[in-house]
Design a protein around this motif. Structure first.
Motif, short mmCIF file in Angstrom:
data_model
loop_
_atom_site.label_atom_id
_atom_site.label_comp_id
_atom_site.label_asym_id
_atom_site.label_seq_id
_atom_site.Cartn_x
_atom_site.Cartn_y
_atom_site.Cartn_z
N MET A 1 65.10 -9.90 5.11
CA MET A 1 64.15 -8.98 4.46
C MET A 1 63.15 -8.43 5.47
N PRO A 2 63.03 -7.13 5.53
CA PRO A 2 61.98 -6.58 6.40
C PRO A 2 60.59 -6.96 5.88
N LEU A 3 59.63 -6.89 6.77
CA LEU A 3 58.26 -7.24 6.39
C LEU A 3 57.60 -6.05 5.67
N THR A 4 56.98 -6.32 4.54
CA THR A 4 56.25 -5.26 3.84
C THR A 4 54.87 -5.11 4.48
N LEU A 5 54.58 -3.92 4.95
CA LEU A 5 53.26 -3.63 5.49
C LEU A 5 52.44 -2.99 4.38
N GLU A 6 51.26 -3.54 4.13
CA GLU A 6 50.36 -2.98 3.12
C GLU A 6 49.16 -2.40 3.84
N GLY A 7 48.92 -1.10 3.59
CA GLY A 7 47.82 -0.46 4.30
C GLY A 7 46.93 0.33 3.36
N SER A 8 45.76 0.69 3.88
CA SER A 8 44.83 1.52 3.10
C SER A 8 43.84 2.17 4.05
N CYS A 9 43.15 3.18 3.52
CA CYS A 9 42.07 3.79 4.27
C CYS A 9 40.78 3.00 4.00
N ARG A 10 39.71 3.38 4.65
CA ARG A 10 38.45 2.65 4.48
C ARG A 10 37.90 2.75 3.06
N CYS A 11 38.00 3.95 2.44
CA CYS A 11 37.36 4.13 1.13
C CYS A 11 38.25 3.72 -0.03
N GLY A 12 39.53 3.49 0.22
CA GLY A 12 40.42 3.04 -0.84
C GLY A 12 41.14 4.17 -1.58
N ALA A 13 40.89 5.42 -1.21
CA ALA A 13 41.57 6.54 -1.88
C ALA A 13 43.07 6.53 -1.58
N VAL A 14 43.44 6.01 -0.40
CA VAL A 14 44.85 5.95 -0.03
C VAL A 14 45.27 4.50 0.15
N CYS A 15 46.28 4.08 -0.63
CA CYS A 15 46.92 2.79 -0.43
C CYS A 15 48.39 3.06 -0.23
N PHE A 16 49.00 2.36 0.70
CA PHE A 16 50.42 2.60 0.96
C PHE A 16 51.12 1.32 1.36
N THR A 17 52.44 1.33 1.21
CA THR A 17 53.27 0.23 1.70
C THR A 17 54.47 0.84 2.40
N CYS A 18 55.07 0.06 3.29
CA CYS A 18 56.34 0.43 3.90
C CYS A 18 56.98 -0.84 4.42
N GLU A 19 58.30 -0.76 4.62
CA GLU A 19 59.08 -1.92 5.05
C GLU A 19 59.35 -1.79 6.55
N SER A 20 59.11 -2.89 7.27
CA SER A 20 59.25 -2.82 8.73
C SER A 20 60.16 -3.92 9.27
N HIS A 21 61.12 -3.50 10.12
CA HIS A 21 61.91 -4.46 10.90
C HIS A 21 61.21 -4.76 12.24
N THR A 22 60.23 -3.93 12.56
CA THR A 22 59.59 -4.01 13.89
C THR A 22 58.07 -4.07 13.73
N PRO A 23 57.57 -5.17 13.15
CA PRO A 23 56.14 -5.20 12.79
C PRO A 23 55.19 -5.64 13.91
N GLN A 24 55.73 -5.93 15.11
CA GLN A 24 54.83 -6.42 16.16
C GLN A 24 53.90 -5.30 16.64
N PRO A 25 52.61 -5.54 16.62
CA PRO A 25 51.67 -4.50 17.09
C PRO A 25 51.51 -4.56 18.61
N TYR A 26 52.56 -4.15 19.31
CA TYR A 26 52.60 -4.35 20.78
C TYR A 26 52.44 -3.06 21.57
N GLN A 27 52.55 -1.89 20.90
CA GLN A 27 52.53 -0.62 21.63
C GLN A 27 51.14 0.00 21.58
N LEU A 28 50.48 -0.01 22.73
CA LEU A 28 49.14 0.57 22.83
C LEU A 28 49.27 1.95 23.46
#
Ligand SMILES: [Zn+2]
Length: 158
Positions: free
Chosen positions: A1-28
């Motif tokens: 199962m890919p990892l579900t990423l749950e995201g949002s903006c600061r004010c909460g007007a936008v909430c989103f999800t997506c499925e990731s096979h590559t969730p490592q936050p390694y690319q700067l």
């Protein structure tokens, strides 16, 4: 199962999800667009997820930003129309992928064993990257794709 990423903006007007096979936050990414839209410390971290799985609660609140005249990019960046949080990037070169900014993700992300620093050519002098002993550096794009990098380290999430 890919990892579900749950995201949002600061004010909460936008909430989103997506499925990731590559969730490592390694690319700067130190390019001027990432830096100005989301990278106050000199870079932004772009994740990778399956574009077909992107679900946005109120899509009308997520607006596409203009890339502006300073640099040409084919990417489409989305921001919250209310609070301007940088949300994700879609790139026509990789139509299967959506790239959420790690800064917009609320769910837990793994800690990457090493990092890739890219677009260093565009880094201003005041930004001094913290380059670890196993990190890789690139003036422009890295040689490995998100998938290559994860698979080479056994970190691909099936
Ligand atoms: Zn917002």
């Amino acid at each position: 199962m890919p990892l579900t990423l749950e995201g949002s903006c600061r004010c909460g007007a936008v909430c989103f999800t997506c499925e990731s096979h590559t969730p490592q936050p390694y690319q700067l990414c130190y390019c001027s667009i990432c830096r100005k839209t989301d990278g106050g410390g000199g870079y932004a971290i772009n994740l990778g997820a399956d574009a077909r799985t992107l679900k946005v609660e109120d899509p009308a609140q997520a607006i596409r930003g203009d890339e502006g005249p300073c640099e040409v990019s084919t990417g489409e960046r989305s921001f919250c129309s209310q609070c301007a949080t940088a949300l994700w990037l879609l790139s026509p070169e990789w139509p299967d992928l959506v790239h959420p900014f790690a800064s917009a993700i609320d769910s837990d992300l793994p800690v990457p064993p090493s990092r890739v620093h890219l677009m260093l050519k565009f880094k201003p002098a005041w930004v001094e990257p913290a380059i670890g002993p196993h990190d890789a550096t690139f003036d422009l794009y890295p040689t490995d794709s998100l998938e290559d990098w994860h698979k080479a380290r056994g970190l691909w999430v099936d």
